[in-house]
Design a protein around this motif. Structure first.
Motif, PDB file in Angstrom:
ATOM      1  N   PHE A  85      97.585  -3.746 -94.385  1.00 58.84           N
ATOM      2  CA  PHE A  85      98.922  -3.888 -94.953  1.00 58.84           C
ATOM      3  C   PHE A  85      99.946  -3.311 -93.985  1.00 58.84           C
ATOM      4  O   PHE A  85      99.655  -2.412 -93.198  1.00 58.84           O
ATOM      5  N   SER A  86     101.156  -3.788 -94.070  1.00 54.78           N
ATOM      6  CA  SER A  86     102.239  -3.242 -93.256  1.00 54.78           C
ATOM      7  C   SER A  86     102.666  -1.872 -93.783  1.00 54.78           C
ATOM      8  O   SER A  86     102.293  -1.462 -94.897  1.00 54.78           O
ATOM      9  N   ILE A  87     103.443  -1.186 -92.959  1.00 54.09           N
ATOM     10  CA  ILE A  87     104.031   0.082 -93.407  1.00 54.09           C
ATOM     11  C   ILE A  87     104.804  -0.138 -94.697  1.00 54.09           C
ATOM     12  O   ILE A  87     104.648   0.613 -95.672  1.00 54.09           O
ATOM     13  N   ARG A  88     105.624  -1.191 -94.729  1.00 55.53           N
ATOM     14  CA  ARG A  88     106.422  -1.467 -95.930  1.00 55.53           C
ATOM     15  C   ARG A  88     105.538  -1.665 -97.153  1.00 55.53           C
ATOM     16  O   ARG A  88     105.783  -1.074 -98.219  1.00 55.53           O
ATOM     17  N   ASP A  89     104.495  -2.482 -97.023  1.00 53.90           N
ATOM     18  CA  ASP A  89     103.656  -2.787 -98.182  1.00 53.90           C
ATOM     19  C   ASP A  89     102.878  -1.560 -98.658  1.00 53.90           C
ATOM     20  O   ASP A  89     102.649  -1.402 -99.864  1.00 53.90           O
ATOM     21  N   ASN A  90     102.454  -0.694 -97.727  1.00 52.10           N
ATOM     22  CA  ASN A  90     101.798   0.540 -98.142  1.00 52.10           C
ATOM     23  C   ASN A  90     102.756   1.436 -98.919  1.00 52.10           C
ATOM     24  O   ASN A  90     102.377   2.034 -99.930  1.00 52.10           O
ATOM     25  N   ALA A 124      99.520  -0.699 -90.831  1.00 48.23           N
ATOM     26  CA  ALA A 124      99.194   0.722 -90.991  1.00 48.23           C
ATOM     27  C   ALA A 124      98.007   1.129 -90.130  1.00 48.23           C
ATOM     28  O   ALA A 124      97.941   2.258 -89.641  1.00 48.23           O
ATOM     29  N   GLY A 125      97.054   0.208 -89.914  1.00 45.01           N
ATOM     30  CA  GLY A 125      95.866   0.534 -89.129  1.00 45.01           C
ATOM     31  C   GLY A 125      96.148   0.773 -87.668  1.00 45.01           C
ATOM     32  O   GLY A 125      95.287   1.288 -86.947  1.00 45.01           O
ATOM     33  N   LEU A 126      97.348   0.413 -87.206  1.00 45.24           N
ATOM     34  CA  LEU A 126      97.707   0.605 -85.802  1.00 45.24           C
ATOM     35  C   LEU A 126      98.415   1.942 -85.561  1.00 45.24           C
ATOM     36  O   LEU A 126      98.712   2.276 -84.418  1.00 45.24           O
ATOM     37  N   GLY A 129      97.126   9.077 -86.271  1.00 47.40           N
ATOM     38  CA  GLY A 129      96.776   9.874 -87.443  1.00 47.40           C
ATOM     39  C   GLY A 129      97.989  10.539 -88.067  1.00 47.40           C
ATOM     40  O   GLY A 129      98.143  10.571 -89.295  1.00 47.40           O
ATOM     41  N   GLY A 130      98.869  11.075 -87.228  1.00 43.21           N
ATOM     42  CA  GLY A 130     100.059  11.728 -87.755  1.00 43.21           C
ATOM     43  C   GLY A 130     101.004  10.756 -88.428  1.00 43.21           C
ATOM     44  O   GLY A 130     101.597  11.063 -89.482  1.00 43.21           O
ATOM     45  N   GLN A 131     101.163   9.574 -87.844  1.00 44.20           N
ATOM     46  CA  GLN A 131     102.018   8.554 -88.454  1.00 44.20           C
ATOM     47  C   GLN A 131     101.438   8.064 -89.771  1.00 44.20           C
ATOM     48  O   GLN A 131     102.169   7.804 -90.738  1.00 44.20           O
ATOM     49  N   GLN A 132     100.108   7.960 -89.837  1.00 38.52           N
ATOM     50  CA  GLN A 132      99.471   7.569 -91.092  1.00 38.52           C
ATOM     51  C   GLN A 132      99.691   8.628 -92.171  1.00 38.52           C
ATOM     52  O   GLN A 132      99.879   8.304 -93.350  1.00 38.52           O
ATOM     53  N   GLN A 133      99.681   9.892 -91.781  1.00 41.41           N
ATOM     54  CA  GLN A 133      99.930  10.950 -92.757  1.00 41.41           C
ATOM     55  C   GLN A 133     101.367  10.866 -93.264  1.00 41.41           C
ATOM     56  O   GLN A 133     101.628  11.036 -94.463  1.00 41.41           O
ATOM     57  N   GLN A 134     102.295  10.603 -92.373  1.00 41.10           N
ATOM     58  CA  GLN A 134     103.676  10.410 -92.801  1.00 41.10           C
ATOM     59  C   GLN A 134     103.772   9.238 -93.778  1.00 41.10           C
ATOM     60  O   GLN A 134     104.496   9.308 -94.780  1.00 41.10           O
ATOM     61  N   LEU A 135     103.032   8.173 -93.500  1.00 44.47           N
ATOM     62  CA  LEU A 135     103.042   7.007 -94.377  1.00 44.47           C
ATOM     63  C   LEU A 135     102.451   7.330 -95.745  1.00 44.47           C
ATOM     64  O   LEU A 135     102.955   6.873 -96.773  1.00 44.47           O
ATOM     65  N   ALA A 136     101.392   8.130 -95.769  1.00 45.54           N
ATOM     66  CA  ALA A 136     100.794   8.518 -97.048  1.00 45.54           C
ATOM     67  C   ALA A 136     101.776   9.340 -97.889  1.00 45.54           C
ATOM     68  O   ALA A 136     101.853   9.181 -99.113  1.00 45.54           O
ATOM     69  N   ILE A 137     102.538  10.210 -97.232  1.00 41.35           N
ATOM     70  CA  ILE A 137     103.559  10.978 -97.950  1.00 41.35           C
ATOM     71  C   ILE A 137     104.666  10.051 -98.436  1.00 41.35           C
ATOM     72  O   ILE A 137     105.137  10.160 -99.575  1.00 41.35           O
ATOM     73  N   ALA A 138     105.076   9.114 -97.564  1.00 44.74           N
ATOM     74  CA  ALA A 138     106.120   8.161 -97.948  1.00 44.74           C
ATOM     75  C   ALA A 138     105.694   7.335 -99.159  1.00 44.74           C
ATOM     76  O   ALA A 138     106.498   7.081-100.071  1.00 44.74           O
TER      77      ALA A 138
END
Length: 225
Positions: A85-90, A124-126, A129-138
């Motif tokens: 999924f994209s950042i937006r969709d997550n 999101a898979g691209l 790790g730190g950016q993914q954590q930011q995305l999980a918080i978002a």
């Protein structure tokens, strides 16, 4: 409260409270039940005995989605994003827990995470790790929570991003007044960010209180390997 995985008794006689607008850090060695405590609050995969209240209302019997809709956000250990999924969709996945059901990327997320704001179409898979954590918080913030449960948000993340995430957690608390329950191994950060702490040892509360009472002796006794 007691918590079980099947017949396994994981948490015993857990009794603690979180005041609105504060950060409480949950500390302890690996495997003592910290993640189970967060899952118990949200009603995930855990059988509990006892009472869990939110704003004085008993939510013990409510399913997870109703607890989320009541205002509990959750950032799990391991993030659990959808990599294709994209950042937006997550981020929009978090909107399903909004009381008004609106699907949008909140202005707060755009302000806190400029990289995510500028790359909403990126998978999101691209992400690192730190950016993914930011995305999980978002994603959790998209539900407009009143309480945010964070399970080791800086684990396995590059040092420069760790500082950004720690700063974000403190901004959410101090500037917005978000109540946070934080599972954390970094004692220095817990002391800097929290108002209260709770140390778990073998599924029980071994020590708790105002953060000033988190002494080096307590850390050595219950956290040193």
């Amino acid at each position: 409260m007691d918590a079980y995985y099947g017949a396994s008794h994981v948490l015993r006689d857990i009794d603690f409270s979180v005041q609105g607008g504060e950060i409480v850090s949950i500390l302890g060695r690996n495997g003592v039940g910290k993640t189970t405590l967060l899952k118990s609050i949200l009603g995930l995969e855990v059988r509990t005995l006892g009472t869990i209240t939110l704003d004085g209302k008993d939510i013990t019997g409510r399913p997870t989605y109703l607890r989320a809709r009541a205002g509990i956000g959750y950032v799990p250990q391991g993030r659990e994003l959808i990599p294709d999924f994209s950042i937006r969709d997550n981020i929009l996945m978090g909107c399903y827990a909004r009381a008004d059901r609106r699907r949008l990327v909140p202005d707060l997320v755009r302000d806190l995470f400029p990289y995510l704001r500028d790359n909403l179409g990126r998978r999101a898979g691209l992400l690192s790790g730190g950016q993914q954590q930011q995305l999980a918080i978002a994603r959790a913030l998209a539900s407009e929570p009143r309480i945010l449960l964070l399970d080791e948000p800086t684990e396995g993340i590059q040092p420069n991003i760790v500082e950004q995430i720690e700063d974000t957690i403190q901004r959410l608390n101090k500037q917005i007044g978000l109540t946070i329950v934080l599972v954390e191994q970094n004692v220095k950060f817990a002391r800097a960010a929290s108002q209260h702490f709770c140390v778990i040892e073998k599924g029980e509360i071994a020590a708790s209180g105002a953060i000033d009472a988190l002494t080096d002796d307590i850390v050595r006794k219950h956290m040193t390997i």
